[in-house]
Design a protein around this motif. Structure first.
Motif, PDB file in Angstrom:
ATOM      1  N   ALA B 263       0.833  -1.202   0.000  1.00  0.00           N
ATOM      2  CA  ALA B 263       0.000   0.000   0.000  1.00  0.00           C
ATOM      3  C   ALA B 263       0.868   1.253   0.000  1.00  0.00           C
ATOM      4  O   ALA B 263       0.600   2.213  -0.732  1.00  0.00           O
ATOM      5  CB  ALA B 263      -0.917   0.005   1.219  1.00  0.00           C
ATOM      6  N   GLY B 264       1.937   1.215   0.817  1.00  0.00           N
ATOM      7  CA  GLY B 264       2.822   2.374   0.912  1.00  0.00           C
ATOM      8  C   GLY B 264       3.487   2.674  -0.413  1.00  0.00           C
ATOM      9  O   GLY B 264       3.517   3.822  -0.865  1.00  0.00           O
ATOM     10  N   ILE B 265       3.981   1.623  -1.061  1.00  0.00           N
ATOM     11  CA  ILE B 265       4.685   1.837  -2.335  1.00  0.00           C
ATOM     12  C   ILE B 265       3.715   2.351  -3.392  1.00  0.00           C
ATOM     13  O   ILE B 265       4.024   3.285  -4.139  1.00  0.00           O
ATOM     14  CB  ILE B 265       5.387   0.538  -2.782  1.00  0.00           C
ATOM     15  N   ILE B 266       2.496   1.773  -3.407  1.00  0.00           N
ATOM     16  CA  ILE B 266       1.512   2.236  -4.393  1.00  0.00           C
ATOM     17  C   ILE B 266       1.155   3.698  -4.139  1.00  0.00           C
ATOM     18  O   ILE B 266       1.127   4.523  -5.061  1.00  0.00           O
ATOM     19  CB  ILE B 266       0.242   1.354  -4.344  1.00  0.00           C
ATOM     20  N   ALA B 267       0.900   4.041  -2.855  1.00  0.00           N
ATOM     21  CA  ALA B 267       0.497   5.416  -2.537  1.00  0.00           C
ATOM     22  C   ALA B 267       1.610   6.401  -2.873  1.00  0.00           C
ATOM     23  O   ALA B 267       1.373   7.429  -3.519  1.00  0.00           O
ATOM     24  CB  ALA B 267       0.130   5.527  -1.063  1.00  0.00           C
ATOM     25  N   ILE B 268       2.839   6.074  -2.454  1.00  0.00           N
ATOM     26  CA  ILE B 268       3.934   7.018  -2.666  1.00  0.00           C
ATOM     27  C   ILE B 268       4.219   7.187  -4.155  1.00  0.00           C
ATOM     28  O   ILE B 268       4.368   8.306  -4.653  1.00  0.00           O
ATOM     29  CB  ILE B 268       5.202   6.561  -1.910  1.00  0.00           C
TER      30      ILE B 268
END
Lengths: 272, 399
Positions: B263-268
């Motif tokens: 989720a973090g990688i997608i959001a960033i």
């Protein structure tokens, strides 16, 4: 949308053509059955009393407000059929009180103006530098936009609007492009008023069509090539400034008695 | 009339007075531009590198400290020699006696390191980065530096749904209690965002003022739900609800870590892709539209990206406040407001601060652990007040 190409537009066609356009704001009808044509290279002043629909007209010309009645074509194509992304290459707008709650630096804002243009960084910096010199904001480039005075900010946002339209090479013409300005000089001192007017004339000589809303008729009339007075829900004068400005049209436009002075060059000046 | 003759340099349309773009030398200003951009790029590189280094240090400290202190290098060396022992069995015979004695000791340490500390620290990194980046995007989107993702009801919705699942509808399989609560919280957060957006969406796109007001209403409503449930809940459920709303990273595992990292990688990366859009939106929506941005599409995309990421983080770790609000502020004062730099800076700074906060939460009063939400609020709230104090008057009129 994909076929939009100003080069294919017939040369004699006006850049911007309004046929029977109504301008409404909320439920109030401001302008009625407006028929106007703007051509490449014209520097047009748009004047009228407060609330007569000048800014609403600019929003419609800029393509942000949908047309309720009539037809509006830009470079021979209905404006509503041109996507905002495509339109950004050909039309720039300087709104009345542009500001941001964040402390962008001036040069960052100027760079944003060219976000849609594919060019080398060197070229981008060169063009921004040129415009910064012309509008006397070179010394402001590294400043925070929020710390600028009203006049300084106006020059920055005017430069931004112009940078959005400038071609990659300075030899390319500005024909087919439209600059909409809403009171760009309202906060400027006399030196910068003159500077901005001269730069706008120069840009219009390179083919740019400029529509400028202004209340300062004495400032703009010696420079503009055409003056449009809006009143009585329509256009009551549309001519060279020396012909458009008469005691009669001014009285109809501003509902008060105003006097005119004419100098030897036949320039007209309004006094009280 | 004669007194009003035009002066020699009076404006006119005659070509002698025109200032052509080509005639003006832009050399000075262009050189200045190049200089400005280069200096800023250098500062950005060094600043981000420094943040990255600090992050590595804090992550290392987070891994080694706790109720059981771990000497990572010794442990790694030992594990490595265990793995390679068969190859050097001749030479290893000499130290045979010592290794047997240390065997159980090291395997406990190895377990704590690989199954507890590492997943927890890595998950903390990603949660911190995700919350900070989401806050940054939210503030840019609504053009209000005091906004955070909680504004559109994410935290409230998640907390209310979690409370419902803990007090009223317990899971069918008690062993899956935490998964059950997380699912409810995720659903609740998205439901709240969807409701807020239903109100804010109009033909002209998302109205920011309505967005904020609807968010306030939804947060008040979820507060009522939590209050009502707390009133009727059993002592056990009440304790669980209170604990959940204070946030905790103690449930970390490699599975959750992978989820949060994804989720973090997608959001960033999603927000990095929209960094230009965020810059344009910060100038105002009509300004952005005039400059060629598809405002409606970007606004929807960014809002939902933030909503999904923060909903997931909240569902897994409870409410961790102030990271999304304070970190973007700190980064703006350090790196400027351009989202090109601001987003990576927020990601690093958010990861750094949450790692430090979690290490403090674990080690300040060992073996007791302070809920992470309390630590972030305890640090964040005074710091935020300090920022407001320093910038007194700056926000006049912009709110």
């Amino acid at each position: 949308m994909a076929h939009f190409n100003p080069a294919q537009a017939k040369p004699l066609e006006p850049l911007l053509d309004l046929v029977d356009v109504d301008i409404t704001r909320g439920k109030r009808q401001l302008l009625c059955n407006l028929n106007l044509a703007f051509n490449a290279g014209e520097f047009i002043a748009l004047a009228g009393e407060n609330g007569c629909g000048k800014s609403s007209l600019l929003t419609v010309l800029g393509g942000l407000a949908p047309l309720e009645k009539g037809a509006l074509s830009f470079n021979g194509q209905p404006l509503s059929e041109i996507s905002l992304q495509r339109l950004a290459d050909y039309r720039a707008v300087m709104a009345q009180s542009a500001s941001t709650p964040f402390g962008f630096l001036v040069d960052e804002i100027l760079q944003l103006a060219r976000h849609h243009i594919v060019e080398s960084p060197a070229n981008r910096h060169h063009i921004i530098g040129e415009i910064a010199e012309q509008f006397d904001i070179t010394h402001l480039l590294s400043r925070n936009i929020q710390t600028l005075s009203g006049g300084e900010r106006q020059r920055v946002f005017l430069s931004k609007a112009i940078l959005q339209l400038l071609p990659i090479s300075s030899h390319d013409s500005l024909e087919g492009k439209l600059l909409l300005l809403d009171e760009p000089t309202s906060a400027l001192d006399l030196r910068h008023q003159k500077l901005v007017m001269q730069q706008l004339v120069s840009l219009s000589q390179q083919g740019l069509c400029i529509v400028c809303v202004s209340h300062d008729l004495n400032l703009i009339s010696p420079y503009c090539s055409r003056m449009i007075l809006l009143a009585e829900q329509g256009c009551i004068a549309d001519d060279k400034p020396e012909n458009a400005l008469t005691i009669d049209t001014l009285a109809r436009c501003y509902h008060t008695q105003l006097n005119l002075i004419r100098n030897l060059d036949n320039d007209v000046f309004v006094t009280h | 009339m004669t007194a009003f003759s035009s002066s020699p340099d009076a404006p006119s349309h005659t070509p002698n007075n025109k200032v052509l773009r080509k005639d003006v030398s832009g050399n000075n200003a262009s050189a200045l531009m190049v200089n400005l951009v280069a200096t800023r790029a250098k500062r950005k590189r060094y600043g981000l590198a420094l943040l990255g280094a600090l992050l590595l240090v804090s992550a290392y400290v987070g891994v080694v400290s706790g109720s059981l202190s771990i000497n990572v290098s010794e442990l790694l060396w030992h594990e490595l020699s265990q793995l390679t022992r068969p190859l050097f069995s001749q030479g290893a015979l000499i130290e045979e006696g010592g290794a047997n004695r240390e065997g159980t000791f090291n395997s406990t340490h190895w377990y704590v390191l690989t199954e507890l500390r590492l997943p927890r620290v890595i998950m903390t990194l990603f949660i911190g980065a995700l919350l900070a980046v989401s806050g940054c995007a939210m503030q840019g989107l609504v053009r209000n530096p005091l906004a955070d993702p909680g504004l559109i009801g994410i935290a409230g919705g998640a907390a209310a749904a979690a409370a419902v699942s803990m007090a009223i509808v317990p899971p069918l399989v008690p062993a899956l209690a935490s998964v059950w609560v997380a699912l409810w919280a995720f659903g609740g957060a998205l439901l709240a965002v969807w409701t807020v957006l239903r109100f804010a969406n109009s033909a002209q796109g998302v109205s920011v003022a309505t967005l904020i007001l609807a968010g306030v209403a939804i947060n008040a409503f979820t507060g009522t739900i939590i209050g009502a449930i707390s009133y009727v809940a059993s002592d056990d459920a009440l304790r669980q609800i209170t604990y959940w709303t204070m946030g905790s990273l103690a449930g970390a595992s490699w599975t959750l870590c992978a989820l949060v990292a994804a989720a973090g990688i997608i959001a960033i990366s999603g927000l990095m892709v929209s960094r230009n859009a965020l810059n344009l939106l910060a100038l105002g929506e009509s300004e952005a539209a005039y400059m060629g941005l598809n405002v409606a599409r970007y606004k929807q995309a960014i809002l939902w990206l933030v909503a999904f990421a923060v909903a997931l983080a909240t569902a897994l770790c409870g409410i961790i406040g102030f990271v999304g609000l304070v970190v973007p502020h700190m980064c703006r004062t350090l790196f400027g407001v351009n989202h090109n730099v601001l987003i990576p800076a927020c990601a690093l700074m958010g990861a750094l601060l949450l790692t430090v906060a979690d290490t403090l939460a674990r080690t300040l009063f060992t073996p007791m652990e302070i809920p992470i939400g309390i630590v972030t609020s305890a640090i964040g709230a005074p710091f935020f007040l300090y920022l407001l104090w320093k910038q007194k008057g700056v926000f006049n009129g912009s709110l």
